[in-house]
Design a protein around this motif. Structure first.
Motif, PDB file in Angstrom:
ATOM      1  N   PHE A 189      -9.935 -25.312   0.478  1.00  0.00           N
ATOM      2  CA  PHE A 189     -11.150 -25.209   1.281  1.00  0.00           C
ATOM      3  C   PHE A 189     -11.861 -26.562   1.384  1.00  0.00           C
ATOM      4  N   ASN A 190     -11.924 -27.295   0.257  1.00  0.00           N
ATOM      5  CA  ASN A 190     -12.556 -28.622   0.269  1.00  0.00           C
ATOM      6  C   ASN A 190     -11.777 -29.600   1.134  1.00  0.00           C
ATOM      7  N   GLU A 191     -10.442 -29.481   1.121  1.00  0.00           N
ATOM      8  CA  GLU A 191      -9.623 -30.366   1.961  1.00  0.00           C
ATOM      9  C   GLU A 191      -9.864 -30.091   3.436  1.00  0.00           C
ATOM     10  N   ILE A 192     -10.052 -28.823   3.776  1.00  0.00           N
ATOM     11  CA  ILE A 192     -10.354 -28.481   5.175  1.00  0.00           C
ATOM     12  C   ILE A 192     -11.681 -29.109   5.584  1.00  0.00           C
ATOM     13  N   LYS A 193     -12.689 -28.983   4.721  1.00  0.00           N
ATOM     14  CA  LYS A 193     -13.987 -29.588   5.035  1.00  0.00           C
ATOM     15  C   LYS A 193     -13.871 -31.102   5.119  1.00  0.00           C
ATOM     16  N   MET A 194     -13.091 -31.705   4.201  1.00  0.00           N
ATOM     17  CA  MET A 194     -12.925 -33.153   4.215  1.00  0.00           C
ATOM     18  C   MET A 194     -12.225 -33.607   5.495  1.00  0.00           C
ATOM     19  N   LYS A 195     -11.202 -32.857   5.921  1.00  0.00           N
ATOM     20  CA  LYS A 195     -10.479 -33.220   7.137  1.00  0.00           C
ATOM     21  C   LYS A 195     -11.378 -33.114   8.366  1.00  0.00           C
ATOM     22  N   GLU A 196     -12.245 -32.095   8.365  1.00  0.00           N
ATOM     23  CA  GLU A 196     -13.177 -31.969   9.486  1.00  0.00           C
ATOM     24  C   GLU A 196     -14.150 -33.146   9.509  1.00  0.00           C
ATOM     25  N   ALA A 197     -14.666 -33.500   8.318  1.00  0.00           N
ATOM     26  CA  ALA A 197     -15.581 -34.645   8.244  1.00  0.00           C
ATOM     27  C   ALA A 197     -14.861 -35.932   8.618  1.00  0.00           C
ATOM     28  N   LEU A 198     -13.606 -36.066   8.152  1.00  0.00           N
ATOM     29  CA  LEU A 198     -12.822 -37.251   8.472  1.00  0.00           C
ATOM     30  C   LEU A 198     -12.545 -37.338   9.969  1.00  0.00           C
ATOM     31  N   LYS A 199     -12.244 -36.180  10.558  1.00  0.00           N
ATOM     32  CA  LYS A 199     -11.985 -36.145  11.994  1.00  0.00           C
ATOM     33  C   LYS A 199     -13.211 -36.609  12.779  1.00  0.00           C
ATOM     34  N   GLU A 200     -14.379 -36.142  12.328  1.00  0.00           N
ATOM     35  CA  GLU A 200     -15.618 -36.528  12.999  1.00  0.00           C
ATOM     36  C   GLU A 200     -15.880 -38.024  12.853  1.00  0.00           C
ATOM     37  N   LYS A 201     -15.705 -38.552  11.617  1.00  0.00           N
ATOM     38  CA  LYS A 201     -15.947 -39.977  11.396  1.00  0.00           C
ATOM     39  C   LYS A 201     -14.907 -40.833  12.113  1.00  0.00           C
ATOM     40  N   THR A 202     -13.660 -40.350  12.135  1.00  0.00           N
ATOM     41  CA  THR A 202     -12.617 -41.091  12.842  1.00  0.00           C
ATOM     42  C   THR A 202     -12.923 -41.168  14.326  1.00  0.00           C
ATOM     43  N   TYR A 203     -13.422 -40.063  14.860  1.00  0.00           N
ATOM     44  CA  TYR A 203     -13.789 -40.054  16.274  1.00  0.00           C
ATOM     45  C   TYR A 203     -14.907 -41.069  16.539  1.00  0.00           C
ATOM     46  N   GLU A 204     -15.915 -41.083  15.653  1.00  0.00           N
ATOM     47  CA  GLU A 204     -16.996 -42.057  15.810  1.00  0.00           C
ATOM     48  C   GLU A 204     -16.454 -43.483  15.732  1.00  0.00           C
ATOM     49  N   MET A 205     -15.537 -43.693  14.781  1.00  0.00           N
ATOM     50  CA  MET A 205     -14.938 -45.016  14.627  1.00  0.00           C
ATOM     51  C   MET A 205     -14.157 -45.412  15.868  1.00  0.00           C
ATOM     52  N   GLU A 206     -13.364 -44.471  16.389  1.00  0.00           N
ATOM     53  CA  GLU A 206     -12.570 -44.760  17.573  1.00  0.00           C
ATOM     54  C   GLU A 206     -13.462 -45.127  18.750  1.00  0.00           C
ATOM     55  N   MET A 207     -14.518 -44.339  18.930  1.00  0.00           N
ATOM     56  CA  MET A 207     -15.407 -44.607  20.049  1.00  0.00           C
ATOM     57  C   MET A 207     -16.110 -45.958  19.898  1.00  0.00           C
TER      58      MET A 207
END
Length: 332
Positions: free
Chosen positions: A128-146
């Protein structure tokens, strides 16, 4: 009548004492090995062995822990029986070796069951924590990409590069074609190849080399940038855009292109560690502007904390005219 009442009272007291002793026995027989096994399975077996996919060691370690917990609980049980704090409820207080072994094995079995429950609970929490971490990572990665796309494909940078290539067409068509291909590769990398969580380190290095080559078109100083790679980079994986933001900021903040080694970049592979160093000289007169520009270090640090939690160290230092980045990543 009084005798009957007296015997009834003694029987009631005796039954109550038996119930209390039975509860105490159950507490020592079941609760102690269960708690010990649960604790060690949860905090030791899962993170140290099972999570690392060491299945055979996990089984052996679990059985060993259950056996030790059962042995400790049995010794504790016998101590309380001998001290008279609890009553021996089995075989009228006569225990042979076979009985002791049987009791220890039952305790070990109970401990193993509780340990398996601990592994299931720990596994679910970790998942469950990995799912939350991946979601947070996905969001931060998107911000980084943009942020990176906006910074890297800044109209001024893009137009200047195209203008420089255009000027080269009349002088050296082969060089102009090579630079145009590099610009195309950079745009393709930024838009399409940064989506995976990990890419080969060689791809990141290849992108850095092309980016540096495009930046060097804008100066005749051949010693403007010094980029070195040491160690074996093949087989190493890295999160995309790990080093690029620091390099992009270094170029943006280095205004004097006539300096030798104005920017020094090094990537070194030492065993399981990847070391990245980026130093750039800057003009004190434009320090305020430098602090305002570039991709924010806070956003970069947040992304590193998400991807390489407890597996990296980042040191940022600034002197009178030198800005330094030292990043260490454990590539285990």
């Amino acid at each position: 009548m009084l005798g009957v009442y007296y015997r009834s009272s003694l029987y009631a007291v005796d039954q109550e004492a038996r119930i209390i002793n039975a509860l105490k026995n159950i507490l020592l027989f079941v609760f102690v090995p269960s708690v010990i096994s649960y604790f060690f399975y949860y905090f030791l077996v899962f993170p140290k062995f099972l999570q690392q996919k060491k299945f055979l060691i996990s089984i052996l370690a679990g059985l060993f822990i259950s056996l030790l917990a059962a042995l400790f609980s049995y010794i504790l049980l016998r101590y309380f029986i001998e001290s008279g704090r609890v009553m021996d409820m089995d075989n009228g207080g006569k225990h042979g070796r076979s009985t002791a072994v049987r009791v220890i094995m039952i305790m070990a079995f109970i401990g193993t069951i509780c340990g398996v429950v601990a592994l299931v609970i720990k596994g679910f929490i970790t998942w469950f924590n990995e799912i939350k971490m991946k979601e947070a990572l996905k969001e931060k990665t998107y911000e980084m990409e943009m942020a990176l796309i906006k910074s890297q494909l800044d109209p001024h940078l893009l137009f200047n590069t195209i203008n420089n290539i255009d000027a080269l067409i009349l002088k050296d068509t082969v060089a102009a074609s090579n630079y145009l291909n590099k610009l195309s590769d950079i745009m393709r990398f930024m838009l399409y190849e940064t989506k995976p969580l990990r890419i080969p380190l060689s791809k990141e290095v290849e992108y850095i080399e092309k980016y540096i080559d495009l930046q060097k078109i804008r100066t005749a100083n051949k010693d403007y940038v010094n980029f070195t790679v040491t160690g074996t980079i093949s087989g190493k994986q890295i999160a995309p855009m790990t080093f690029i933001p620091f390099i992009e900021n270094a170029f943006k903040h280095t205004t004097n292109k006539k300096l030798e080694n104005a920017i020094a970049i090094e990537i070194a592979v030492l065993g399981e560690k990847i070391l990245f160093t980026c130093e750039n000289k800057f003009d004190l007169k434009s320090s305020v502007q430098q602090q305002a520009g570039g991709l924010g270090n806070k956003l970069i640090q947040k992304r590193l904390n998400l991807i390489y939690a407890e597996k990296h160290s980042l040191e940022i230092s600034k002197t009178i005219d030198l800005y330094s980045i030292n990043l260490m990543i454990i590539n285990g």
